[in-house]
Structure formats: C-alpha cells, structure tokens
Design a protein around this motif. Structure first.
Motif, PDB file in Angstrom:
ATOM      1  N   ILE A  97      -2.588  68.813  56.446  1.00 28.92           N
ATOM      2  CA  ILE A  97      -1.398  68.092  56.911  1.00 28.92           C
ATOM      3  C   ILE A  97      -0.165  68.782  56.334  1.00 28.92           C
ATOM      4  O   ILE A  97      -0.149  69.172  55.158  1.00 28.92           O
ATOM      5  CB  ILE A  97      -1.409  66.616  56.461  1.00 28.92           C
ATOM      6  CG1 ILE A  97      -2.733  65.942  56.838  1.00 28.92           C
ATOM      7  CG2 ILE A  97      -0.242  65.850  57.081  1.00 28.92           C
ATOM      8  CD1 ILE A  97      -2.889  64.540  56.267  1.00 28.92           C
ATOM      9  N   ILE A  98       0.863  68.898  57.155  1.00 29.94           N
ATOM     10  CA  ILE A  98       2.126  69.503  56.727  1.00 29.94           C
ATOM     11  C   ILE A  98       3.226  68.466  56.917  1.00 29.94           C
ATOM     12  O   ILE A  98       3.344  67.864  57.990  1.00 29.94           O
ATOM     13  CB  ILE A  98       2.431  70.778  57.545  1.00 29.94           C
ATOM     14  CG1 ILE A  98       1.305  71.805  57.350  1.00 29.94           C
ATOM     15  CG2 ILE A  98       3.774  71.377  57.144  1.00 29.94           C
ATOM     16  CD1 ILE A  98       1.415  73.017  58.264  1.00 29.94           C
ATOM     17  N   ALA A  99       4.026  68.238  55.871  1.00 27.46           N
ATOM     18  CA  ALA A  99       5.055  67.195  55.939  1.00 27.46           C
ATOM     19  C   ALA A  99       6.346  67.668  55.275  1.00 27.46           C
ATOM     20  O   ALA A  99       6.339  68.563  54.422  1.00 27.46           O
ATOM     21  CB  ALA A  99       4.569  65.913  55.274  1.00 27.46           C
ATOM     22  N   LYS A 147      -6.691  60.598  54.372  1.00 28.76           N
ATOM     23  CA  LYS A 147      -5.435  60.943  55.038  1.00 28.76           C
ATOM     24  C   LYS A 147      -4.366  59.902  54.727  1.00 28.76           C
ATOM     25  O   LYS A 147      -3.171  60.237  54.610  1.00 28.76           O
ATOM     26  CB  LYS A 147      -5.658  61.064  56.548  1.00 28.76           C
ATOM     27  CG  LYS A 147      -6.483  62.291  56.940  1.00 28.76           C
ATOM     28  CD  LYS A 147      -6.570  62.460  58.443  1.00 28.76           C
ATOM     29  CE  LYS A 147      -7.354  63.703  58.804  1.00 28.76           C
ATOM     30  NZ  LYS A 147      -7.370  63.974  60.255  1.00 28.76           N
ATOM     31  N   SER A 148      -4.775  58.648  54.580  1.00 31.46           N
ATOM     32  CA  SER A 148      -3.825  57.608  54.166  1.00 31.46           C
ATOM     33  C   SER A 148      -3.319  57.892  52.752  1.00 31.46           C
ATOM     34  O   SER A 148      -2.145  57.696  52.447  1.00 31.46           O
ATOM     35  CB  SER A 148      -4.491  56.232  54.216  1.00 31.46           C
ATOM     36  OG  SER A 148      -4.836  55.883  55.535  1.00 31.46           O
ATOM     37  N   GLN A 149      -4.219  58.376  51.892  1.00 32.03           N
ATOM     38  CA  GLN A 149      -3.811  58.746  50.538  1.00 32.03           C
ATOM     39  C   GLN A 149      -2.819  59.910  50.577  1.00 32.03           C
ATOM     40  O   GLN A 149      -1.863  59.945  49.798  1.00 32.03           O
ATOM     41  CB  GLN A 149      -5.036  59.116  49.712  1.00 32.03           C
ATOM     42  CG  GLN A 149      -5.945  57.931  49.410  1.00 32.03           C
ATOM     43  CD  GLN A 149      -7.213  58.344  48.688  1.00 32.03           C
ATOM     44  OE1 GLN A 149      -7.449  59.531  48.437  1.00 32.03           O
ATOM     45  NE2 GLN A 149      -8.044  57.366  48.353  1.00 32.03           N
ATOM     46  N   GLY A 190      11.091  73.076  50.913  1.00 35.59           N
ATOM     47  CA  GLY A 190      11.288  71.710  51.382  1.00 35.59           C
ATOM     48  C   GLY A 190      10.151  71.145  52.225  1.00 35.59           C
ATOM     49  O   GLY A 190      10.301  70.090  52.843  1.00 35.59           O
ATOM     50  N   VAL A 191       9.006  71.840  52.243  1.00 36.70           N
ATOM     51  CA  VAL A 191       7.853  71.396  53.043  1.00 36.70           C
ATOM     52  C   VAL A 191       6.635  71.286  52.130  1.00 36.70           C
ATOM     53  O   VAL A 191       6.435  72.119  51.230  1.00 36.70           O
ATOM     54  CB  VAL A 191       7.561  72.380  54.199  1.00 36.70           C
ATOM     55  CG1 VAL A 191       6.317  71.951  54.971  1.00 36.70           C
ATOM     56  CG2 VAL A 191       8.755  72.475  55.129  1.00 36.70           C
ATOM     57  N   CYS A 192       5.815  70.255  52.364  1.00 40.03           N
ATOM     58  CA  CYS A 192       4.576  70.084  51.626  1.00 40.03           C
ATOM     59  C   CYS A 192       3.397  70.476  52.512  1.00 40.03           C
ATOM     60  O   CYS A 192       3.240  69.955  53.622  1.00 40.03           O
ATOM     61  CB  CYS A 192       4.411  68.631  51.172  1.00 40.03           C
ATOM     62  SG  CYS A 192       2.845  68.318  50.320  1.00 40.03           S
ATOM     63  N   TYR A 193       2.578  71.386  52.011  1.00 40.71           N
ATOM     64  CA  TYR A 193       1.364  71.820  52.703  1.00 40.71           C
ATOM     65  C   TYR A 193       0.178  71.247  51.919  1.00 40.71           C
ATOM     66  O   TYR A 193      -0.013  71.584  50.752  1.00 40.71           O
ATOM     67  CB  TYR A 193       1.291  73.348  52.748  1.00 40.71           C
ATOM     68  CG  TYR A 193       2.494  73.958  53.430  1.00 40.71           C
ATOM     69  CD1 TYR A 193       2.485  74.228  54.796  1.00 40.71           C
ATOM     70  CD2 TYR A 193       3.657  74.231  52.707  1.00 40.71           C
ATOM     71  CE1 TYR A 193       3.599  74.769  55.420  1.00 40.71           C
ATOM     72  CE2 TYR A 193       4.780  74.766  53.328  1.00 40.71           C
ATOM     73  CZ  TYR A 193       4.746  75.026  54.684  1.00 40.71           C
ATOM     74  OH  TYR A 193       5.855  75.553  55.300  1.00 40.71           O
ATOM     75  N   LEU A 194      -0.581  70.364  52.557  1.00 43.72           N
ATOM     76  CA  LEU A 194      -1.669  69.673  51.862  1.00 43.72           C
ATOM     77  C   LEU A 194      -2.988  69.876  52.600  1.00 43.72           C
ATOM     78  O   LEU A 194      -3.033  69.782  53.830  1.00 43.72           O
ATOM     79  CB  LEU A 194      -1.344  68.179  51.751  1.00 43.72           C
ATOM     80  CG  LEU A 194      -2.349  67.294  51.019  1.00 43.72           C
ATOM     81  CD1 LEU A 194      -1.621  66.166  50.284  1.00 43.72           C
ATOM     82  CD2 LEU A 194      -3.390  66.699  51.972  1.00 43.72           C
ATOM     83  N   CYS A 195      -4.036  70.138  51.841  1.00 50.22           N
ATOM     84  CA  CYS A 195      -5.369  70.238  52.449  1.00 50.22           C
ATOM     85  C   CYS A 195      -6.351  69.379  51.672  1.00 50.22           C
ATOM     86  O   CYS A 195      -6.240  69.217  50.450  1.00 50.22           O
ATOM     87  CB  CYS A 195      -5.847  71.694  52.525  1.00 50.22           C
ATOM     88  SG  CYS A 195      -6.094  72.510  50.940  1.00 50.22           S
ATOM     89  N   ILE A 196      -7.288  68.800  52.405  1.00 49.46           N
ATOM     90  CA  ILE A 196      -8.372  68.016  51.806  1.00 49.46           C
ATOM     91  C   ILE A 196      -9.600  68.912  51.786  1.00 49.46           C
ATOM     92  O   ILE A 196     -10.026  69.426  52.828  1.00 49.46           O
ATOM     93  CB  ILE A 196      -8.645  66.747  52.633  1.00 49.46           C
ATOM     94  CG1 ILE A 196      -7.373  65.897  52.738  1.00 49.46           C
ATOM     95  CG2 ILE A 196      -9.777  65.935  52.011  1.00 49.46           C
ATOM     96  CD1 ILE A 196      -7.484  64.731  53.719  1.00 49.46           C
TER      97      ILE A 196
END
Length: 217
Positions: A6-8, A33-35, A67-73
């Motif tokens: 997810i990228i936010a 994903k909610s977390q 200024g962007v968050c790159y997140l992976c599970i």
C-alpha cells in the motif's frame, strides 16, 4: 514473501496506490490492511523514516520518502533487507512517475492505481529469496537493517506507541547510556585493581606471614 503493498500520502494518510491482491489474500489480510491504515494515521514529518512492525505471522515494513509512505505486508521469514530494497525500488519509480502530482489537494483515493503494474512486476522479482539475484542483493551492503526501528503492533495501536523519530532516538540513547554505565563500572574496577591490587596483595601477604609466624612460634 511480499503479501501486499500500500502506498499513502504522509500528510493525511490518503491511499495513493496499492497492489491488486487476489480474493484469498484480501480475505486473509483484511485485518492487517486495517492496521496499515491505522499506521498511516500515526505518521507525520517527524516519524521514523523506516520501521518494521510485528503483527501476528507478518511484518509490516514501511519506508517514508518525499512525503509518501510505502508499506508492504510480508511473511516474518522474508528477509528485512529484501523488503526494504523492494520498497526503495517502488519509491524511486513512483516519485519519478507521479512526484509532481502527489501534493494535489483534489486527489481521490487510489488515484495512481495503475502503478500496480510496476508493483506486481517488482514483487515477482523479490518473490523467491532463494534466487541468485536476490541472494546477491542480500549479500550487498545496500542497507543496514539493524538500525531500523522495530515495533510491536499491539504496543503501537493499543498502548499508545509512537512512530516518532525522537521516540526511537530516546530508546537508543537509553540503551546506549546503560551500556556506557556498565562499561564505566568495569573500567573503574580495572583501574582500582591496577592502582591498588598489587600493593594490597603485598600487604595481605605480609600480614599472612606475620600471622603464621606468631601463630606457629
């Protein structure tokens, strides 16, 4: 392996892009994903730029860039160095493609969903950590993951944990000060031994001789 991405936007947590996961993954990862969305709400300009958050059988790794968050599970067995190299590749390509549009006020959620094509292509490269290409990435000193903060999801979400850089710095300083206290105590003892150890041993030896002399004779 990387299960989802997810990228936010950091400023307001607006989701910009995400991987298109199959139905099984969507079902299995819904809670995680909610977390991830809860993590986005906690982020700000002072947050730790890289962090690994433990949750059940997974790690949620994130990287902040421009200024962007790159997140992976990811599965816990997936090497952290590979996870952060994966996020770094996404960050470079995403900013090159959409950097000028990120701060637009009228952006809709998942405005850059087409970025999933690059996400899926990159994910396949990193999917098997046993491949020669990924082994070489692991062996290269591209990123020192030992310095990346690790948090527990329960502490973070339910006990008021922080993702701020100052909080992480405070933890590290506390650990370092404890180490220095122990080292200082050890060095002081060694200094005292060097200064008084031999004279004390001589005096004790002399007293022992006197004691034995008067005791025996």
């Amino acid at each position: 392996m990387v299960k989802s991405t997810i990228i936010a936007r950091v400023a307001d947590g607006l989701p910009l892009a995400a991987s298109m996961d199959d139905e099984q993954a969507e079902s299995e990862l819904a809670g995680y994903k909610s977390q991830a969305k809860a993590i986005f709400k906690k982020l700000n300009s002072q947050s730790e730029p890289m962090c690994s958050i433990e949750s059940g059988p997974y790690y949620l790794h994130y990287l902040l860039d421009q200024g962007v968050c790159y997140l992976c599970i990811c599965d816990k067995s997936f090497p952290r160095k590979l996870a952060f190299n994966y996020l770094d590749e996404l960050a470079k390509e995403f900013y090159m493609s959409y950097g000028s549009e990120i701060e637009r006020a009228n952006l809709r959620p998942y405005a850059f969903i087409k970025f999933d094509t690059f996400i899926q292509k990159t994910k396949r490269i990193y999917e098997d950590s046993r491949t020669q290409q990924n082994l070489s990435k692991l062996n290269e000193d591209l990123r020192d993951v030992t310095q990346i903060m690790t948090r527990n999801m329960e502490d973070l979400l339910w006990r008021g944990g922080s993702l701020d850089r100052m909080n992480a710095l405070s933890d590290r300083l506390r650990d370092h000060s404890e180490k220095y206290r122990k080292d200082a105590r050890r060095l002081n003892l060694e200094a005292l031994y060097r200064k008084y150890g031999i004279p004390a041993a001589i005096i004790l030896g002399f007293l022992l001789i006197l004691y034995l002399r008067f005791k025996v004779f």
